[in-house]
Motif scaffolding. Structure first.
Motif, PDB file in Angstrom:
ATOM      1  N   HIS A 141       0.833  -1.211   0.000  1.00  0.00           N
ATOM      2  CA  HIS A 141       0.000   0.000   0.000  1.00  0.00           C
ATOM      3  C   HIS A 141       0.865   1.259   0.000  1.00  0.00           C
ATOM      4  N   ASN A 142       1.897   1.265   0.839  1.00  0.00           N
ATOM      5  CA  ASN A 142       2.789   2.426   0.899  1.00  0.00           C
ATOM      6  C   ASN A 142       3.573   2.607  -0.395  1.00  0.00           C
ATOM      7  N   LEU A 143       4.119   1.504  -0.918  1.00  0.00           N
ATOM      8  CA  LEU A 143       4.935   1.596  -2.127  1.00  0.00           C
ATOM      9  C   LEU A 143       4.142   2.153  -3.293  1.00  0.00           C
ATOM     10  N   PHE A 144       2.992   1.554  -3.579  1.00  0.00           N
ATOM     11  CA  PHE A 144       2.198   2.012  -4.723  1.00  0.00           C
ATOM     12  C   PHE A 144       1.614   3.402  -4.480  1.00  0.00           C
ATOM     13  N   GLY A 145       1.345   3.721  -3.209  1.00  0.00           N
ATOM     14  CA  GLY A 145       0.868   5.061  -2.904  1.00  0.00           C
ATOM     15  C   GLY A 145       1.932   6.114  -3.121  1.00  0.00           C
ATOM     16  N   VAL A 146       3.173   5.810  -2.733  1.00  0.00           N
ATOM     17  CA  VAL A 146       4.267   6.768  -2.896  1.00  0.00           C
ATOM     18  C   VAL A 146       4.642   6.909  -4.369  1.00  0.00           C
ATOM     19  N   LEU A 190      -2.759   1.454 -12.736  1.00  0.00           N
ATOM     20  CA  LEU A 190      -2.667   0.146 -12.094  1.00  0.00           C
ATOM     21  C   LEU A 190      -2.074   0.263 -10.696  1.00  0.00           C
ATOM     22  N   CYS A 191      -1.124   1.191 -10.530  1.00  0.00           N
ATOM     23  CA  CYS A 191      -0.590   1.448  -9.185  1.00  0.00           C
ATOM     24  C   CYS A 191      -1.703   1.934  -8.255  1.00  0.00           C
ATOM     25  N   GLY A 192      -2.585   2.780  -8.771  1.00  0.00           N
ATOM     26  CA  GLY A 192      -3.702   3.252  -7.966  1.00  0.00           C
ATOM     27  C   GLY A 192      -4.619   2.122  -7.540  1.00  0.00           C
ATOM     28  N   CYS A 193      -4.896   1.201  -8.469  1.00  0.00           N
ATOM     29  CA  CYS A 193      -5.724   0.041  -8.128  1.00  0.00           C
ATOM     30  C   CYS A 193      -5.037  -0.808  -7.057  1.00  0.00           C
ATOM     31  N   ALA A 194      -3.723  -1.036  -7.224  1.00  0.00           N
ATOM     32  CA  ALA A 194      -2.987  -1.836  -6.249  1.00  0.00           C
ATOM     33  C   ALA A 194      -2.950  -1.147  -4.890  1.00  0.00           C
ATOM     34  N   MET A 195      -2.849   0.168  -4.877  1.00  0.00           N
ATOM     35  CA  MET A 195      -2.850   0.920  -3.619  1.00  0.00           C
ATOM     36  C   MET A 195      -4.159   0.705  -2.864  1.00  0.00           C
ATOM     37  N   LEU A 196      -5.278   0.740  -3.577  1.00  0.00           N
ATOM     38  CA  LEU A 196      -6.575   0.536  -2.935  1.00  0.00           C
ATOM     39  C   LEU A 196      -6.719  -0.886  -2.401  1.00  0.00           C
ATOM     40  N   VAL A 197      -6.283  -1.861  -3.200  1.00  0.00           N
ATOM     41  CA  VAL A 197      -6.358  -3.255  -2.757  1.00  0.00           C
ATOM     42  C   VAL A 197      -5.509  -3.447  -1.505  1.00  0.00           C
TER      43      VAL A 197
END
Length: 508
Positions: A181-186, A341-348
């Motif tokens: 979550h942190n990685l894809f959010g950053v 796709l990073c945004g989708c992964a961040m939410l998941v």
């Protein structure tokens, strides 16, 4: 309670409540980055790479032969590198009903291609959920929630740069999901912040229309006309004379614009003596093309107006162009795809962290949250793949073919939701089976495409048609990733680590 602690609660609930809706919006917007490529893939007639030899006058002749009602306006767009065919739309006078067709480029005379939802389906799902103005307001509200979650997340994460380099997939479940979550959010933070802001900003006139309605006595179209610098001529209610050639007006516009490309061509009140033709300039090299428009008398061809957009409207177009990736070519669209796709992964990842922190409390409602996760996070991609299967399997002669494709999508998503509810207590097994199904659907589509169209993957690669081949290649990549993930989840789950006081996972 300090600022960081208060922001932690705001981030948790401000991100959690709209997370499933935001996933739908971000996923659909990510796919819509390549909507035109998907439009072409879903129309087998366009797979041969034929360049249309039709002209604007040919398209207008087809309209006059096949539509007998009096028209309020009609509009058309010529072939481009991404859409090598003519498109036509029209509105019957007094109905506010819009019709659209696309023409097969292989014939000398315009002939409509079979209906399909195409990539436009995901574009509309992204900005209004196919629910009109109500859906647009819901999406706007979700966008504001996303802004709150992003800003509050930035405040509570003190180790934001360290998080950028931290990913421990073999750690205990909560730690691994928090790292993800942190990685894809950053990684995507600047992108997501800009896209969330511009997504809200470009519809602000629709969200808050009171000022325009009061200032213009309810005539909002006059407001937009003045802002854009467009030209309007009142109807004379007299029969129209023979119209001027649209191809000649397009050629004249190119000359005035030093051979620039032409985009949309629209004719207003075509059956009235007051008919005018608007020719709009197309420039995909800049963020927010200024929408230069030339207006001609439809009968005489006299130039009536050059649209000079105000500075404020140009700023609005810049924001819209930045949000919709209408600049920079395929490389920019690919970047938007990856960041989406990073945004989708961040939410998941965020939802999984929320679940992991509450697993040991014995809350029975968690199984329903897991079912909702499976219904949305896996159900939407699977329903999208089912839509592509429906596009290939529904006969071209089927009446209301585009509507049938839509029902395939809705039906598939409902089945995925029902499956998730029935398997809500076996989340790991459900996910493994969903991944296997995704692999079958994704890997099967290039094969189905080869059997039902001339533009199979090998043929597209042989002639260097990367725009068409990219869809099949992406589907193959998705299928292989699903297979790899399903193999991982088929292994026995690791024993859970009971967190003690010294090794509890902290959010920041």
């Amino acid at each position: 309670m300090n600022l960081r602690q208060s922001m932690a609660g705001l981030h948790t609930w401000g991100g959690l409540l709209p997370s499933w809706l935001l996933y739908v919006i971000i996923f659909a917007g990510t796919v819509a980055c390549f909507d035109k490529e998907l439009n072409r893939w879903m129309r087998p007639a366009l797979h041969e790479g034929v360049v249309s030899t039709q002209g604007a006058d040919d398209v207008r002749d087809w309209l006059q032969r096949n539509v007998s009602e009096e028209l309020h306006a009609f509009w058309m767009h010529g072939p481009t590198a991404r859409e090598p065919y003519w498109r036509l739309g029209w509105e019957v006078d007094g109905t506010e009903t819009f019709h659209n067709v696309a023409f097969d480029p292989r014939g000398a005379r315009p002939e409509p291609m079979p209906e399909t939802l195409g990539g436009d389906f995901f574009f509309k799902l992204h900005y209004n959920l196919h629910a009109g103005d109500v859906g647009m307001y819901i999406v706007g509200l979700a966008g504001m929630f996303m802004l709150v979650a992003l800003v509050s997340g930035l405040i509570i994460h003190r180790r934001i740069f360290k998080d950028f380099f931290t990913l421990r997939p073999k750690a205990n479940g909560q730690r691994a999901w928090l790292d993800a979550h942190n990685l894809f959010g950053v990684v995507g933070f600047p992108f997501h912040l800009i896209l969330a802001y511009t997504g809200v900003a470009i519809f602000v006139a629709s969200y808050m229309p009171a000022a325009a309605q009061v200032s213009y006595s309810g005539n909002v179209m006059q407001y937009f006309g003045e802002v854009m610098g467009s030209y309007h001529r009142e109807e004379l209610h007299q029969p129209a004379a023979a119209p001027r050639s649209l191809d000649a007006l397009i050629a004249e516009s190119r000359r005035l614009w030093d051979d620039a490309e032409v985009g949309w061509v629209s004719v207003h009140h075509p059956d009235d003596a007051s008919a005018v033709v608007d020719v709009r300039r197309r420039d995909g090299s800049r963020i927010g093309t200024p929408q230069d428009t030339l207006t001609y008398d439809a009968t005489t061809g006299e130039l009536l107006n050059r649209q000079n957009a105000s500075t404020g409207y140009r700023a609005y177009l810049w924001l819209a162009g930045l949000h919709m990736a209408q600049f920079g070519g395929s490389l920019v669209r690919l970047l938007y795809l990856l960041m989406g796709l990073c945004g989708c992964a961040m939410l998941v990842g965020g939802l999984q962290v929320w679940l992991a922190k509450r697993e040991g409390r014995g809350d029975r409602s968690l199984v329903w949250v897991r079912a909702l996760n499976a219904s949305v996070f896996a159900g939407l991609p699977l329903a999208s793949l089912a839509l592509l299967w429906g596009n290939r399997l529904i006969p071209a002669t089927f009446t209301e073919r585009a509507i049938a494709e839509g029902w395939v999508f809705v039906g598939a998503w409902l089945l995925m939701a029902l499956w998730a509810v029935l398997e809500r207590r076996n989340a790991r097994r459900l996910l493994r089976h969903q991944l296997l199904l995704g692999a079958v659907l994704a890997l099967g589509l290039p094969l189905l495409n080869g059997l039902t169209a001339d533009g199979h993957l090998l043929a597209s690669l042989a002639r260097g048609d990367w725009a068409l081949a990219s869809v099949d290649l992406f589907l193959i990549a998705v299928g292989l990733i699903c297979l790899a993930c399903a193999r991982r989840f088929s292994a026995a789950p690791a024993r859970a680590v009971v967190p003690g006081r010294a090794n509890r996972v902290r959010e920041a």
